[in-house]
Design a protein around this motif. Structure first.
Motif, mmCIF file in Angstrom:
data_model
loop_
_atom_site.group_PDB
_atom_site.id
_atom_site.type_symbol
_atom_site.label_atom_id
_atom_site.label_comp_id
_atom_site.label_asym_id
_atom_site.label_seq_id
_atom_site.Cartn_x
_atom_site.Cartn_y
_atom_site.Cartn_z
ATOM 1 N N ASN A 75 0.808 -1.221 0.000
ATOM 2 C CA ASN A 75 0.000 0.000 0.000
ATOM 3 C C ASN A 75 0.835 1.262 0.000
ATOM 4 O O ASN A 75 0.282 2.357 -0.005
ATOM 5 N N GLU A 76 2.156 1.133 0.034
ATOM 6 C CA GLU A 76 2.984 2.329 0.139
ATOM 7 C C GLU A 76 4.342 2.089 -0.500
ATOM 8 O O GLU A 76 4.756 0.943 -0.706
ATOM 9 N N ALA A 77 5.010 3.184 -0.817
ATOM 10 C CA ALA A 77 6.371 3.093 -1.325
ATOM 11 C C ALA A 77 7.313 2.734 -0.186
ATOM 12 O O ALA A 77 7.084 3.096 0.970
ATOM 13 N N ALA A 91 8.638 10.805 2.854
ATOM 14 C CA ALA A 91 9.003 10.503 1.462
ATOM 15 C C ALA A 91 8.221 9.321 0.934
ATOM 16 O O ALA A 91 7.946 9.230 -0.264
ATOM 17 N N SER A 92 7.848 8.397 1.795
ATOM 18 C CA SER A 92 7.062 7.238 1.363
ATOM 19 C C SER A 92 5.700 7.673 0.834
ATOM 20 O O SER A 92 5.241 7.192 -0.204
ATOM 21 N N TRP A 97 -2.177 7.485 -9.317
ATOM 22 C CA TRP A 97 -2.613 6.117 -9.044
ATOM 23 C C TRP A 97 -3.025 5.884 -7.599
ATOM 24 O O TRP A 97 -3.566 4.820 -7.280
ATOM 25 N N ARG A 98 -2.768 6.810 -6.688
ATOM 26 C CA ARG A 98 -3.078 6.568 -5.273
ATOM 27 C C ARG A 98 -4.577 6.358 -5.076
ATOM 28 O O ARG A 98 -5.401 7.143 -5.565
ATOM 29 N N LEU A 123 11.375 -1.398 5.356
ATOM 30 C CA LEU A 123 11.676 0.031 5.396
ATOM 31 C C LEU A 123 10.472 0.806 4.886
ATOM 32 O O LEU A 123 10.428 1.277 3.765
ATOM 33 N N ASN A 124 9.465 0.940 5.726
ATOM 34 C CA ASN A 124 8.214 1.568 5.309
ATOM 35 C C ASN A 124 8.109 2.972 5.876
ATOM 36 O O ASN A 124 9.090 3.557 6.330
ATOM 37 N N SER A 125 6.912 3.514 5.885
ATOM 38 C CA SER A 125 6.732 4.912 6.268
ATOM 39 C C SER A 125 7.022 5.164 7.744
ATOM 40 O O SER A 125 7.163 6.308 8.158
ATOM 41 N N GLN A 126 7.115 4.102 8.558
ATOM 42 C CA GLN A 126 7.412 4.302 9.969
ATOM 43 C C GLN A 126 8.917 4.389 10.231
ATOM 44 O O GLN A 126 9.340 4.684 11.338
#
Length: 370
Positions: free
Chosen positions: A165-167, A193-194, A202-203, A329-332
């Motif tokens: 669901n995320e970069a 940045a994520s 596309w989001r 390595l996600n948004s957190q």
């Protein structure tokens, strides 16, 4: 065995030939001599922007003789120059453009956007992407700066068919300087940045997503130029309670691709932000329009803090799959946990970055803190 054929010599030759070449300069208005901030600077497939003082640096591993340096900004003619003997510093003047659409067809904003949406799958990349980009955060109030943080980011963006669901983001090089400690820094610093790497195109939560498009009214409001693109300007705003954003969309006259979006989410009962604004820009690379830069500005409740974040995608590659080692390595993830306090240009070591503006440079190099 001769020295020229020795492994050490060949390794040194390989490293020398792969050293990035940096092109530096300043961009100004030809009529006023004023610097032009945030102009697009392109060499081959590498893109960067100028800082608020009009200064730019762009680095590319390979710049062949005759490679083109291209600079553009909304409302100006495109500057193009073949690179032969690279100079130490370029002073580049952009000329204001005269907009003349070959044929002005009276269209409604709704009909224009219907064509835009019909061409999404032709104009925009749907595959998994590997991006390398420069990212910056800063926070200030009306009197002083609280912190400045910058980094080079490795970014993996999933495709529409992926379950992610995320970069996913990995920091390559990071630096920061904190001038004043406040509790809110830890809540804001890191992770943005994520979110920024996934464009509105596309989001799933975007106002441009098929399930949300009918919640908005689109009005044609004029035209301008962006570099060598003639561009329609479309204003949009909600027409019901499901719509939560307003702003402007800039659409290319020929391809009907979105080149720029300026939008303002409508905040209701939000605990932290008083107001926020986003800007997304797109550049055509390898026949496809790709996200190039994203900026976010937010003012906290009671107008106490001003927060700014910027992501510039310098390089972008289509990939077959996202490496497994990046999945955590996600948004957190905090980008700046191991950041250093080195604010020299040499810190970037050949990566693309945005030069510090004069005011920020004076801050980070000052011996005393606030």
């Amino acid at each position: 065995m001769s020295f020229a054929s020795s492994p050490l010599f060949l390794l040194a030759l390989f490293l020398f030939n792969n050293d990035p070449t940096s092109i530096k300069g300043i961009i100004k208005d030809k009529e006023t001599n004023e610097p032009i901030p945030f102009a697009h600077v392109v060499v081959g497939d590498v893109i960067n922007i100028s800082n608020i003082d009009g200064e730019f640096v762009i680095s590319a591993k390979e710049i062949s003789d005759g490679e083109e340096l291209k600079i553009s900004y909304m409302g100006y003619e495109v500057y193009q120059e073949e690179l032969h003997n690279i100079k130490d510093f370029y002073t580049i003047y952009l000329e204001p453009s005269t907009i003349q659409l070959e044929e002005v067809v009276v269209m409604t904003g709704k009909s224009l956007m219907e064509t835009v949406f019909d061409r999404f799958h032709l104009n925009y990349e749907m595959d998994r992407l590997h991006m390398i980009g420069y990212y910056k955060e800063s926070m200030s109030d009306w009197n002083s700066m609280y912190y400045i943080a910058e980094g080079i980011m490795d970014i993996y963006v999933p495709s529409n068919v992926d379950k992610l669901n995320e970069a996913l983001v990995r920091p390559i090089r990071t630096r920061k300087k904190v001038f004043r400690q406040i509790d809110i820094i830890n809540e804001v610093l890191g992770g943005n940045a994520s979110d920024m790497a996934q464009s509105s195109i596309w989001r799933k939560s975007s106002f441009l997503h098929p399930k949300n498009r009918t919640n908005y009214d689109y009005q044609y409001s004029g035209y301008t130029n962006m570099g060598d693109h003639e561009v329609y300007i479309i204003d949009f705003e909600p027409i019901n309670k499901k719509g939560n954003t307003s702003g402007k969309i800039y659409v290319d006259y020929e391809s009907h691709a979105i080149l720029k979006i300026e939008y303002f989410p409508i905040l209701k009962d939000y605990a932290f932000w008083e107001s926020v604004s986003w800007t997304e820009e797109y550049e055509k690379r390898n026949g496809i329009y790709e996200l190039f830069s994203v900026s976010f500005d937010g003012t906290s409740t009671h107008n106490e803090f001003n927060y700014h974040a910027l992501l510039v995608v310098n390089e972008c590659f289509v990939i077959d799959e996202i490496p497994n080692e990046y999945r955590l390595l996600n948004s957190q993830y905090s980008f700046f946990e191991e950041a250093v306090e080195d604010f020299s240009d040499a810190f970037w070591n050949g990566y693309n970055f945005i030069k510090l503006d004069v005011e920020s440079a004076q801050l980070v190099h000052a011996t005393s803190k606030f």
